[in-house]
Design an enzyme around this catalytic site. Structure first.
Site, PDB file in Angstrom:
ATOM      1  N   HIS A 168       0.763  -1.111   0.224  1.00 25.54           N
ATOM      2  CA  HIS A 168      -0.151  -0.194   0.009  1.00 25.54           C
ATOM      3  C   HIS A 168       1.034   1.142  -0.006  1.00 25.54           C
ATOM      4  O   HIS A 168       1.492   1.348   0.829  1.00 25.54           O
ATOM      5  CB  HIS A 168      -0.994  -0.037   1.333  1.00 25.54           C
ATOM      6  CG  HIS A 168      -1.992  -0.820   1.170  1.00 25.54           C
ATOM      7  ND1 HIS A 168      -2.286  -1.758   2.252  1.00 25.54           N
ATOM      8  CD2 HIS A 168      -2.938  -1.395   0.042  1.00 25.54           C
ATOM      9  CE1 HIS A 168      -3.486  -2.626   1.932  1.00 25.54           C
ATOM     10  NE2 HIS A 168      -3.669  -2.281   0.614  1.00 25.54           N
ATOM     11  N   GLU A 190       1.698   3.742   2.857  1.00 28.48           N
ATOM     12  CA  GLU A 190       2.411   3.305   4.267  1.00 28.48           C
ATOM     13  C   GLU A 190       3.835   3.194   4.070  1.00 28.48           C
ATOM     14  O   GLU A 190       4.410   2.020   4.042  1.00 28.48           O
ATOM     15  CB  GLU A 190       1.804   1.955   4.437  1.00 28.48           C
ATOM     16  CG  GLU A 190       0.248   1.808   4.740  1.00 28.48           C
ATOM     17  CD  GLU A 190      -0.367   0.794   4.448  1.00 28.48           C
ATOM     18  OE1 GLU A 190       0.058  -0.617   4.615  1.00 28.48           O
ATOM     19  OE2 GLU A 190      -1.729   0.513   4.496  1.00 28.48           O
ATOM     20  N   ARG A 223      -2.972   4.985  -1.967  1.00 28.56           N
ATOM     21  CA  ARG A 223      -3.086   3.441  -1.478  1.00 28.56           C
ATOM     22  C   ARG A 223      -2.882   2.531  -2.495  1.00 28.56           C
ATOM     23  O   ARG A 223      -2.174   1.724  -2.374  1.00 28.56           O
ATOM     24  CB  ARG A 223      -4.426   3.244  -0.911  1.00 28.56           C
ATOM     25  CG  ARG A 223      -4.732   1.776  -0.286  1.00 28.56           C
ATOM     26  CD  ARG A 223      -5.904   1.722   0.277  1.00 28.56           C
ATOM     27  NE  ARG A 223      -6.455   0.351   0.522  1.00 28.56           N
ATOM     28  CZ  ARG A 223      -5.953  -0.357   1.654  1.00 28.56           C
ATOM     29  NH1 ARG A 223      -5.518   0.240   2.783  1.00 28.56           N
ATOM     30  NH2 ARG A 223      -6.613  -1.681   1.996  1.00 28.56           N
ATOM     31  N   HIS A 271       2.768  -3.584   6.812  1.00 29.68           N
ATOM     32  CA  HIS A 271       1.802  -2.502   6.293  1.00 29.68           C
ATOM     33  C   HIS A 271       1.750  -1.619   7.544  1.00 29.68           C
ATOM     34  O   HIS A 271       2.518  -1.694   8.578  1.00 29.68           O
ATOM     35  CB  HIS A 271       0.471  -3.048   6.386  1.00 29.68           C
ATOM     36  CG  HIS A 271       0.173  -3.959   5.350  1.00 29.68           C
ATOM     37  ND1 HIS A 271      -0.532  -3.626   4.388  1.00 29.68           N
ATOM     38  CD2 HIS A 271       0.712  -5.297   5.008  1.00 29.68           C
ATOM     39  CE1 HIS A 271      -0.694  -4.565   3.327  1.00 29.68           C
ATOM     40  NE2 HIS A 271      -0.052  -5.531   3.674  1.00 29.68           N
ATOM     41  N   GLU A 287       1.020  -4.729  11.275  1.00 31.45           N
ATOM     42  CA  GLU A 287       0.502  -3.433  10.893  1.00 31.45           C
ATOM     43  C   GLU A 287       1.532  -2.548  11.978  1.00 31.45           C
ATOM     44  O   GLU A 287       1.490  -2.658  13.253  1.00 31.45           O
ATOM     45  CB  GLU A 287      -0.721  -3.296  11.332  1.00 31.45           C
ATOM     46  CG  GLU A 287      -1.556  -3.864  10.334  1.00 31.45           C
ATOM     47  CD  GLU A 287      -2.028  -3.142   9.022  1.00 31.45           C
ATOM     48  OE1 GLU A 287      -1.562  -2.122   8.717  1.00 31.45           O
ATOM     49  OE2 GLU A 287      -2.597  -3.880   8.143  1.00 31.45           O
TER      50      GLU A 287
END
Lengths: 306, 92
Positions: free
Chosen positions: A67, A70, A125, A195, A269
């Protein structure tokens, strides 16, 4: 490479140069491989870190930057490579890992999107695939893998941030990764995809609440990694399946990796929990990467020991 | 992203959830967490980026439904500029 600042975000041109330099400076250990081309015809490369040996080694895969917005994700892949190469002689843990395992690192999966986020729209994104005669752009690459594709948590509308594409693996970036992983799947033990944000270590699945066959072990390892991170650095990370602690979504690379038989796939994440979200300030790169390094090496160490 | 704000909301009731889902869908707001309006749940974090021209309208709408919110990021562009090397930031 001398002078490369790992505590700053770098545009793609610099990351390409960095990769070339990393291979040149570490020829005994690092090989840069061509993976495929992006929608906008840019080359995709990954780095193989492999200690010369006559042993057949298993593989740890890590990809970053699926993405575009990020940015801490590609920053971590670069940090990870730097840490491994700086310490593989002196750190007994890393030295042992490299005796048995090869590391494959893809620093930026969504190259076109990443460049677009630098040059035009910081919060972009998706990739830059044109649809509807170029009136709409971008597929969410993490909804585009062949894991219950299109079934839940996606949009079929190109204007959505979670548009899943025109079919499973419709995007060249997805196909480039999938083809390599498919070819090497019998040797890949661990599939890590990085991510932000939220501070989670996530296990399969996102597309269903039915747990994977080895969910207990996956949880145990993730909890061990999160505990190590919190214990040393104080940052809290939540652990669980995407469908149970976040939301449902199909087509993720991590789900696909498990479905084709890779036993230890995880989604990380990274920081933070929303104070800055996708726009994590550069002064947080180092602490984020240091704590993530511990969590990742905890997972790799477990897999290696097993 | 000049003047864009990121709000943090924790809806308390089903009515508030429905109101937020409607707001997000109609105004096509940038949902940071979760990613889909249908994944907004009572008692769970919602983080959305509001474009500057819509900030007042959205806040008024939240106030009317007594939905409390916190401003996580008062100006997204300021943060964006911080993350870029000086020569690339918009202010430079």
């Amino acid at each position: 490479p001398e002078g490369y600042i790992y505590t700053q975000y770098h545009p793609m041109e610099e990351i390409y140069q960095w990769m070339t330099q990393i291979q040149k400076s570490n020829k005994e250990l690092v090989t840069q491989h061509y993976l495929g081309k992006t929608v906008e015809n840019r080359p995709m490369y990954y780095l193989q870190i492999s200690q010369p040996s006559d042993k057949t080694k298993k593989i740890i895969w890590m990809d970053c930057g699926i993405h575009a917005r990020e940015w801490i994700s590609p920053a971590f892949c670069q940090w990870f490579v730097k840490e491994i190469l700086q310490n593989y002689r002196s750190d007994p843990k890393i030295s042992r890992l490299l005796q048995n395992l090869d590391l494959y690192v893809l620093p930026v999966l969504n190259i076109d999107g990443y460049i677009y986020s630098w040059e035009k729209e910081r919060l972009w994104r998706k990739n830059r695939s044109p649809y509807m005669n170029g009136t709409c752009y971008g597929t969410d690459l993490n909804r585009n893998f062949n894991s219950s594709w299109g079934s839940i948590g996606v949009s079929y509308n190109c204007s959505s941030e979670i548009f899943c594409g025109s079919g499973p693996e419709s995007e060249p970036e997805t196909r480039a990764v999938a083809q390599l992983i498919e070819r090497k799947k019998s040797d890949i033990l661990c599939y890590l995809t990085i991510h932000s944000y939220g501070q989670y270590i996530l296990i399969p699945y996102g597309s269903t609440t039915t747990p994977p066959s080895n969910s207990e072990e996956l949880m145990h390892v993730a909890e061990k990694a999160a505990a190590a991170l919190t214990g040393k650095y104080g940052t809290s990370y939540e652990v669980g399946s995407t469908s149970s602690i976040l939301y449902s979504n199909s087509g993720s690379s991590r789900d696909w990796a498990h479905m084709i038989g890779i036993p230890f796939p995880y989604t990380f994440e990274l920081r933070d929990k929303g104070t800055h979200g996708f726009v994590l300030p550069p002064d947080q790169i180092q602490p984020t990467c240091e704590e993530t390094m511990l969590a990742v090496t905890t997972i790799i160490d477990y897999v290696d020991q097993k | 992203y000049d003047g864009d704000q990121v709000l943090h909301i924790v809806p308390e009731t089903l009515h508030q959830v429905q109101h937020l889902q409607h707001l997000c869908s109609t105004l096509q707001l940038d949902l940071w967490k979760p990613l889909l309006p249908e994944d907004i749940r009572a008692g769970e974090d919602l983080q959305i980026r509001i474009p500057a021209p819509l900030v007042r309208e959205v806040k008024d709408s939240l106030d009317q439904c007594t939905i409390s919110y916190k401003v996580l990021i008062p100006d997204v562009q300021e943060l964006v500029d911080q993350s870029m090397p000086r020569e690339r930031s918009s202010h430079s």
